[in-house]
Design a protein around this motif. Structure first.
Motif, PDB file in Angstrom:
ATOM      1  N   ASN A   1      87.228  -1.915  48.364  1.00  0.00           N
ATOM      2  CA  ASN A   1      87.624  -3.279  47.992  1.00  0.00           C
ATOM      3  C   ASN A   1      87.304  -4.179  49.186  1.00  0.00           C
ATOM      4  O   ASN A   1      88.162  -4.428  50.033  1.00  0.00           O
ATOM      5  CB  ASN A   1      89.104  -3.330  47.640  1.00  0.00           C
ATOM      6  CG  ASN A   1      89.500  -4.648  47.003  1.00  0.00           C
ATOM      7  OD1 ASN A   1      88.653  -5.472  46.679  1.00  0.00           O
ATOM      8  ND2 ASN A   1      90.793  -4.862  46.833  1.00  0.00           N
TER       9      ASN A   1
ATOM     10  N   SER B   1      85.497  -7.612  51.218  1.00  0.00           N
ATOM     11  CA  SER B   1      85.393  -9.063  51.103  1.00  0.00           C
ATOM     12  C   SER B   1      84.049  -9.472  50.522  1.00  0.00           C
ATOM     13  O   SER B   1      83.958 -10.454  49.784  1.00  0.00           O
ATOM     14  CB  SER B   1      85.580  -9.709  52.479  1.00  0.00           C
ATOM     15  OG  SER B   1      84.637  -9.172  53.412  1.00  0.00           O
TER      16      SER B   1
ATOM     17  N   SER C   1      81.931  -5.426  40.615  1.00  0.00           N
ATOM     18  CA  SER C   1      81.909  -6.892  40.596  1.00  0.00           C
ATOM     19  C   SER C   1      80.610  -7.431  40.013  1.00  0.00           C
ATOM     20  O   SER C   1      80.498  -8.625  39.743  1.00  0.00           O
ATOM     21  CB  SER C   1      82.121  -7.433  42.019  1.00  0.00           C
ATOM     22  OG  SER C   1      83.351  -6.975  42.542  1.00  0.00           O
TER      23      SER C   1
ATOM     24  N   ALA D   1      85.138  -9.197  46.732  1.00  0.00           N
ATOM     25  CA  ALA D   1      85.751 -10.463  46.327  1.00  0.00           C
ATOM     26  C   ALA D   1      84.709 -11.560  46.204  1.00  0.00           C
ATOM     27  O   ALA D   1      84.744 -12.358  45.262  1.00  0.00           O
ATOM     28  CB  ALA D   1      86.827 -10.863  47.339  1.00  0.00           C
ATOM     29  N   TYR D   2      83.765 -11.596  47.156  1.00  0.00           N
ATOM     30  CA  TYR D   2      82.725 -12.623  47.151  1.00  0.00           C
ATOM     31  C   TYR D   2      81.392 -11.981  46.813  1.00  0.00           C
ATOM     32  O   TYR D   2      80.981 -11.003  47.429  1.00  0.00           O
ATOM     33  CB  TYR D   2      82.629 -13.300  48.516  1.00  0.00           C
ATOM     34  CG  TYR D   2      81.466 -14.266  48.614  1.00  0.00           C
ATOM     35  CD1 TYR D   2      81.486 -15.471  47.912  1.00  0.00           C
ATOM     36  CD2 TYR D   2      80.344 -13.963  49.374  1.00  0.00           C
ATOM     37  CE1 TYR D   2      80.421 -16.346  47.967  1.00  0.00           C
ATOM     38  CE2 TYR D   2      79.275 -14.842  49.446  1.00  0.00           C
ATOM     39  CZ  TYR D   2      79.317 -16.028  48.737  1.00  0.00           C
ATOM     40  OH  TYR D   2      78.262 -16.897  48.793  1.00  0.00           O
TER      41      TYR D   2
END
Length: 283
Positions: free
Chosen positions: A38, A40, A18, A11-12
């Motif tokens: 998945n 953080s 990503s 996510a970050y």
């Protein structure tokens, strides 16, 4: 071009899918991302949260894609950080299913396992699975110098030994090998090199070495090189485009003072690479 990309997601920050998906999209590639974890954030922070995706769940996502009837449209299967041990078999199965639907499709494997500074940062079984099961079914692999050494049981250092290691890697199955970081002792001070070899020859490109540790830059490199190589059929041209784009990304990240790749901010470097680095034929 359509790429089925089986990698981690955070996510970050920007690693795995990503990191790979947006640059590919920016150069006009349709990406179908499938996640193996998945999290953080990437594990380089020493702490993270979120699930590792079970192999059967990864398989179910791919089966759902297959049920939409699109595997025959896939040009490239791309894999990176695998997470759990069972993901290797899912990837091997997926490559077989895609190639059955589209015999012209290729499989590009980024054999993520570690680097010379940090050592291995994956589960102990993963490097063995990559070497013995996954790499032999790949058409393209994109190891760093440390990973190349593990895969081939060699210690590549100077250019001749690195080329010899590349030849051994190609004997495992892949016809194209991109070594994403070549740090030979006789290179010009303050530089970093990438080397690629395929049936047509071998080329090396030299860029300035920037003073930053950039998690995810290898994932961007593997994705862009694979797409450019698939589009042009030229390893040298794909190497030149990729080196220019990734250097631009790293240069912009360094100027920002941020730890994470400035992936979105640097998008013009993918779309319009400056092409300032000329590959040199070494074989």
């Amino acid at each position: 071009m359509k790429v089925l990309s089986i990698q981690s997601a955070v996510a970050y920050g920007h690693v795995g899918n990503s990191a790979a998906v947006f640059p590919l999209q920016r150069i006009g590639v349709e990406v179908l991302p499938v996640y193996t974890v998945n999290f953080s954030n990437h594990t380089g922070y020493g702490a993270w949260r979120g699930p590792m995706i079970a192999p059967d769940d990864v398989r179910a996502v791919i089966t759902g894609i297959e049920e939409r009837g699109v595997l025959g449209d896939i040009d490239v299967v791309l894999s990176g950080y695998q997470g759990g041990e069972g993901i290797a078999e899912v990837i091997i199965e997926t490559v077989a299913r895609v190639k059955a639907a589209n015999p012209a499709a290729v499989y590009a494997c980024d054999p993520v396992m570690g680097n010379a500074r940090s050592g291995c940062f994956v589960a102990p079984a993963i490097p063995v699975l990559l070497r013995d099961r996954v790499v032999p079914v790949a058409d393209i692999i994109t190891p760093n110098q440390f990973e190349l050494g593990y895969l081939t049981g060699t210690e590549p250092s100077d250019l001749p030994s690195t080329l010899e290691s590349v030849d051994r890697a190609r004997e495992l199955g892949p016809r194209t090998v991109l070594v994403t970081s070549v740090e030979r002792p006789d290179r010009e001070q303050g530089t970093l090199e990438m080397l690629v070899a395929d049936d047509e020859g071998a080329w090396i490109v030299t860029t300035p070495q920037l003073p930053l540790k950039a998690n995810g830059s290898g994932d961007v490199t593997a994705a862009l090189f694979t797409a450019h190589y698939r589009e042009t059929g030229s390893a040298a041209e794909a190497l030149a485009r990729t080196a220019s784009s990734v250097f631009g990304l790293l240069e912009q990240t360094l100027a920002s003072g941020q730890r994470e790749l400035q992936l979105v901010e640097a998008q013009e470097h993918y779309a319009h690479p400056r092409m300032e680095f000329e590959p040199r034929r070494v074989r």
